[in-house]
Structures are given as structure tokens and as C-alpha cells.
Design a protein around this motif. Structure first.
Motif, short mmCIF file in Angstrom:
data_model
loop_
_atom_site.label_atom_id
_atom_site.label_comp_id
_atom_site.label_asym_id
_atom_site.label_seq_id
_atom_site.Cartn_x
_atom_site.Cartn_y
_atom_site.Cartn_z
N HIS A 65 0.85 -1.15 0.05
CA HIS A 65 0.07 -0.17 0.05
C HIS A 65 0.99 1.15 0.16
O HIS A 65 2.04 1.35 0.63
CB HIS A 65 -0.82 -0.07 1.08
CG HIS A 65 -2.01 0.99 1.11
ND1 HIS A 65 -1.77 2.08 1.72
CD2 HIS A 65 -3.39 0.92 0.65
CE1 HIS A 65 -3.04 3.00 1.67
NE2 HIS A 65 -3.70 2.17 0.97
N ALA A 218 -7.37 -4.66 -0.40
CA ALA A 218 -8.59 -3.58 -0.32
C ALA A 218 -8.79 -3.27 1.24
O ALA A 218 -9.24 -2.00 1.65
CB ALA A 218 -9.91 -4.13 -1.10
N LEU A 219 -8.93 -4.42 2.14
CA LEU A 219 -9.24 -4.10 3.31
C LEU A 219 -8.22 -3.09 3.89
O LEU A 219 -8.34 -2.30 4.69
CB LEU A 219 -9.39 -5.07 4.02
CG LEU A 219 -10.64 -6.01 4.30
CD1 LEU A 219 -10.60 -7.22 4.94
CD2 LEU A 219 -11.70 -4.95 5.12
N GLU A 222 -8.20 0.19 3.29
CA GLU A 222 -9.37 0.95 4.15
C GLU A 222 -9.06 1.25 5.40
O GLU A 222 -9.32 2.21 6.24
CB GLU A 222 -10.78 -0.18 4.47
CG GLU A 222 -11.56 -0.03 3.13
CD GLU A 222 -12.56 0.89 3.20
OE1 GLU A 222 -13.12 1.20 4.52
OE2 GLU A 222 -12.95 1.60 2.10
N ARG A 226 -7.41 5.00 8.42
CA ARG A 226 -8.09 5.05 9.63
C ARG A 226 -7.19 4.98 11.07
O ARG A 226 -7.20 5.50 11.87
CB ARG A 226 -9.35 4.16 9.63
CG ARG A 226 -10.60 4.86 9.55
CD ARG A 226 -11.60 4.07 9.56
NE ARG A 226 -12.63 3.85 8.47
CZ ARG A 226 -13.37 2.91 8.27
NH1 ARG A 226 -13.78 2.44 9.25
NH2 ARG A 226 -13.93 3.04 7.04
N ILE B 28 -19.53 -4.85 2.76
CA ILE B 28 -19.01 -4.05 1.53
C ILE B 28 -19.62 -4.82 0.15
O ILE B 28 -20.18 -4.20 -0.72
CB ILE B 28 -17.80 -3.75 1.56
CG1 ILE B 28 -17.26 -2.78 2.47
CG2 ILE B 28 -17.39 -3.35 -0.06
CD1 ILE B 28 -15.83 -2.17 2.35
N GLY B 44 -15.20 -5.51 5.60
CA GLY B 44 -15.47 -4.04 5.47
C GLY B 44 -17.02 -4.09 5.52
O GLY B 44 -17.74 -4.87 5.11
N LYS B 46 -20.37 -1.26 5.08
CA LYS B 46 -20.71 0.14 4.71
C LYS B 46 -21.98 0.82 5.44
O LYS B 46 -22.27 -0.06 6.65
CB LYS B 46 -21.20 -0.01 3.32
CG LYS B 46 -22.42 -1.07 2.97
CD LYS B 46 -22.73 -1.15 1.68
CE LYS B 46 -23.80 -1.89 1.20
NZ LYS B 46 -24.09 -2.36 0.08
N GLY B 65 -20.52 2.53 8.54
CA GLY B 65 -19.11 2.23 8.01
C GLY B 65 -18.18 1.62 9.05
O GLY B 65 -18.29 2.22 10.09
N PHE B 67 -15.70 -1.84 10.06
CA PHE B 67 -15.39 -3.36 9.64
C PHE B 67 -15.79 -4.33 10.76
O PHE B 67 -15.97 -3.94 12.05
CB PHE B 67 -13.89 -3.49 9.12
CG PHE B 67 -13.10 -3.26 10.28
CD1 PHE B 67 -12.19 -4.11 10.98
CD2 PHE B 67 -12.33 -1.87 10.26
CE1 PHE B 67 -11.28 -3.65 11.91
CE2 PHE B 67 -11.38 -1.31 11.28
CZ PHE B 67 -10.93 -2.32 11.92
#
Lengths: 293, 133
Positions: A65, A218-219, A222, A226, B28, B44, B46, B65, B67
Motif C-alpha cells: 500500500h 482492499a481491506l 480501508e 483510519r 461491503i 468491511g 458500509k 461504515g 469493519f
């Protein structure tokens, strides 16, 4: 020799200062309780988060990433400095600022351009007067720290790092260890150092058969941004608790000093009073002697 | 009947910590259900409604949202904000919905449309959940 009235006024004045410092101590202790409760409420979220991210990061390739990758050319270093809004808390703020500036000098020596992002009025004011560039300054927001502030700061640095405008990002804040200890602490935000799984014990190994939805990469995309916000938020919470603890200690000291001063002044007052009486008596006796003589 | 320990955590507080029989989540890649002894899963989430059944009763939680981390006996949902159905402020959600709609119509060019749409969606979902209670 000061006059009786002067000393009396001084005693009253110091007494009033003592009342104020005592009140401030109590206010700080009430606020500290609130701040500590917030840290407690945040802790389960932060620990779970670190845990999940550690497991995920262990599965994904090192530089999967952009936020994890180190930039090859290091030109700009950004220091996110979290201080309090108000003073009267001993050397708390100046310690944090000194740590931030020291880091800035080191990075400048390494040939990087240093820029600051400041949360808290004390730090912001100092940096805006210094020769370093202040990217963003958030003042008067530390009174009630919420996630949105951390989120805003986090968004700025994530954006900057992704667009190669920032090559290293550090967070400087006051760590809350105990009532007596709030040392400034430096934490590297970027490149992100994902927490390692090694801290977890072996019993957790059983859970390695995980299903990921969507894919791991992808996780991670995300989770990472955060995670940065979580770190900034926890730094802010720590700073706010430390600020109140430092203020309690400072005000406690001040109250003690007031007591000492009042004691000394009372002694002086009594001495002066006695001296005045003695000299009055000498006058009277002398007058009577003269009449009799 | 075996149960699953459900925890819904936000940065500000623990919203739910309960032994439940079934959880339904807005993943998701689509809605999914979790029962005790589910395979370990990290997904994840949403914006949407999370439903859980405990002692024969269904409860709804608004999730903005985040996880979900599921393993054998526990399920942890980490969300930036979460509210139980009974805690949703309907008036505020309605106001937010109107504000978002107005912004989408009035200044379509200058707007950060992703953000406005997200705000609208959150408000709509909140209202939906509030109507279920």
C-alpha cells in the motif's frame, strides 16, 4: 522597613492568589477525570484496531500500500504537534514544543524541509512566530477533543503523503503515564509502521484461517488511513489528560508556595507591629520622664 | 442454544456488548449473516443497519461504515459511529437529510458530491432504522 499597612495588604493579596490556584487545581482534577474516562472509552477501540491491523499486515506483502511504502527521496518532513490551549500548567507545553523543535533541527540537518501542523493554541502560536512553516493550526479545540479533529488532521497528512508532498510525518504529544509523569513523546506516523503480531500470544495462531471480504489489499487500504487517525486521536486524548495532570501539579505547587509566603509575611507583620509598639512606648515613657523631670 | 458475543465499539464508547444468537451486517460486498461458530472473517462494512437477535428479540443498530472481525465465539464491529435504534435523533437526521438534498440540488457544480451523497445516505438509513423501532 515596610509599613504595617503594606504588609497587611500583601498578606491579603497572596491569600487571594491562593484561593485562585486552589480553585484551578480542583477544576483541573475534575477535568482530568473526564479526560481519563475518555481514554478508557477509547481504549477498547484502539486495541482491537491495532490487533486486527497487525494480523492483516502480517499477511500482506511489505509495500502493498502506498501509505506503507517509504519514499525514496526524502524532502519534506511534517511534524504534527499536539499541545494544550492554555498555559499555567508548568513546563508541560514548553517540553512538547522543545521536543518538536529539536526534531525539526535534526531533520533540517538531514537536509529536509520541516513543516508543522499544530493542534492547540500554545504550539500554534510558538510555531507561527518561528522560522518554520505552519501548514495548519487548530487553536481552541483541545478543550473538548473529538474524533472529527483527529480525522481532519489525519486527512491532511494522508493526502499529503499520497501526493508525495510529505515524505515523513511525526506526531509529537504529551504522553499520559501517571499523575506525576507526562513526558513528551515522538511517534512516527508516516511511513506507517504497522503494529507487529509478535505481541499477541501463540494461542491466537489458531485463528489464522481467515476469510477476507473484500480482498486483503482492499481491506488494508480501508484500514490504514483510519489507523493514522486513531493514532492521532489517541495522542490528542493523552495530551489533554496530561495537560490537566500537569496543571494540577503546578497549581498544587503554587498553593504551597502561597502558604509559605503567607507564613513569612505574617511573621514580618508581627515583628513590624511589635517594633511599632516598642517605639511608641519609648516615646510615651520619654515624654512622662520629661514632665516629671 | 449457543450464543455469540457481539461487541460494537466506536472511538467514543462501547455501544453494544451482548450475547446474541444471530447478527446481520451490511458488508461491503452485500448483506451477510453471522451465527455462532461462523468461520473467521474480516469484512468491511458500509453505511447501513446492523440487526442482532438476542433472547428472541431483534435490535437494530445504525453503523456508519467500519469493519467486522468475526471469530469462533466473538464478533467485534469497529465503526466510526454507531447508534442503537432508540438513540437515534430523528429530528436531527431529518434536518441532515433536508440539508444534504438541498445542497445536492442548489450548488451541484461547486459541491463535493461524494461527501454530500454520503451524508444523505447516512441520514436516510438513520431514518429507516428509526422507523423500525
Amino acid at each position: 522597613m515596610p509599613s504595617l499597612k503594606d504588609v497587611k495588604m500583601k498578606i491579603v493579596g497572596v491569600g487571594k492568589t491562593k484561593q485562585i490556584t486552589k480553585a484551578m487545581n480542583m477544576v483541573a482534577s475534575a477535568k482530568l477525570r473526564g479526560a481519563q474516562a475518555r481514554i478508557e472509552r477509547f481504549r477498547p477501540y484502539a486495541t482491537r484496531y491495532r490487533h486486527v491491523l497487525a494480523e492483516l499486515a502480517a499477511k500482506v506483502e511489505g509495500n502493498a500500500h502506498p501509505l506503507l511504502a517509504e519514499h525514496e527521496e526524502k524532502k519534506v518532513c511534517v511534524i504534527v504537534m499536539v499541545t494544550s490551549d492554555r498555559g499555567l500548567c508548568g513546563s508541560f507545553n514548553s517540553n512538547i514544543i522543545a521536543t518538536g523543535l529539536k526534531l525539526a533541527r535534526e531533520k533540517t540537518a538531514e537536509g529536509m524541509e520541516v513543516k508543522f501542523i499544530c493542534a492547540g493554541r500554545k504550539g500554534r502560536d510558538t510555531i507561527s512566530k518561528s522560522s518554520y512553516e505552519l501548514l495548519f493550526g487548530y487553536g481552541d479545540r483541545m478543550g473538548s477533543v473529538d474524533f472529527s479533529l483527529a480525522s481532519a488532521v489525519g486527512q491532511e497528512v494522508i493526502h499529503g503523503y499520497e501526493n508525495l508532498e510529505m515524505d515523513e510525518v511525526y506526531l509529537v504529544y504529551g504522553e499520559f503515564i501517571s499523575m506525576g509523569q507526562q513526558p513528551p513523546r515522538t511517534l512516527c506516523l508516516f511511513p506507517v509502521q504497522a503494529p507487529s503480531v509478535e505481541e499477541e500470544n501463540d494461542a491466537e495462531q489458531v485463528r489464522c484461517e481467515y476469510v477476507y471480504e473484500p480482498s486483503e489489499e482492499a481491506l488494508l487500504a480501508e484500514l490504514l488511513p483510519r489507523y493514522v487517525k486513531v493514532q492521532i486521536y489517541s495522542g490528542m486524548l493523552d495530551t489533554s489528560a496530561s495537560e490537566h495532570a500537569a496543571r494540577m501539579a503546578a497549581m498544587d505547587n503554587a498553593t504551597r508556595n502561597c502558604n509559605e509566603m503567607i507564613q513569612m509575611l505574617t511573621l514580618l507583620y508581627n515583628k513590624t507591629r511589635q517594633a511599632a509598639i516598642t517605639s511608641d512606648l519609648i516615646d510615651i515613657v520619654g515624654g512622662a520622664e520629661a514632665l516629671n523631670g | 442454544m449457543s450464543t455469540l458475543q457481539l461487541e460494537v465499539v466506536t472511538p467514543d464508547k462501547k455501544v453494544v456488548s451482548e450475547a446474541v444468537e444471530y447478527v446481520s451486517c451490511p458488508g461491503i460486498e452485500g448483506e451477510f449473516g453471522v451465527m455462532p461458530h461462523h468461520v473467521s472473517l474480516l469484512s468491511g462494512l458500509k453505511v447501513g443497519a446492523l440487526r442482532y437477535d438476542a433472547q428472541g428479540k431483534s435490535q437494530f443498530v445504525f453503523i456508519s461504515g467500519g469493519f467486522a472481525d468475526v471469530n469462533n465465539k466473538t464478533m467485534t464491529v469497529l465503526a466510526e459511529s454507531a447508534e442503537l435504534a432508540q438513540d437515534i435523533d430523528e429530528a436531527r437526521a431529518k434536518a441532515a437529510k433536508e440539508r444534504a438534498e438541498r445542497r445536492l440540488v442548489e450548488n451541484a457544480e461547486t459541491l463535493d458530491s461524494v461527501r454530500a451523497h454520503a451524508a444523505l445516505q447516512r441520514a436516510v438509513v438513520r431514518l429507516e432504522i428509526a422507523s423500525l423501532r
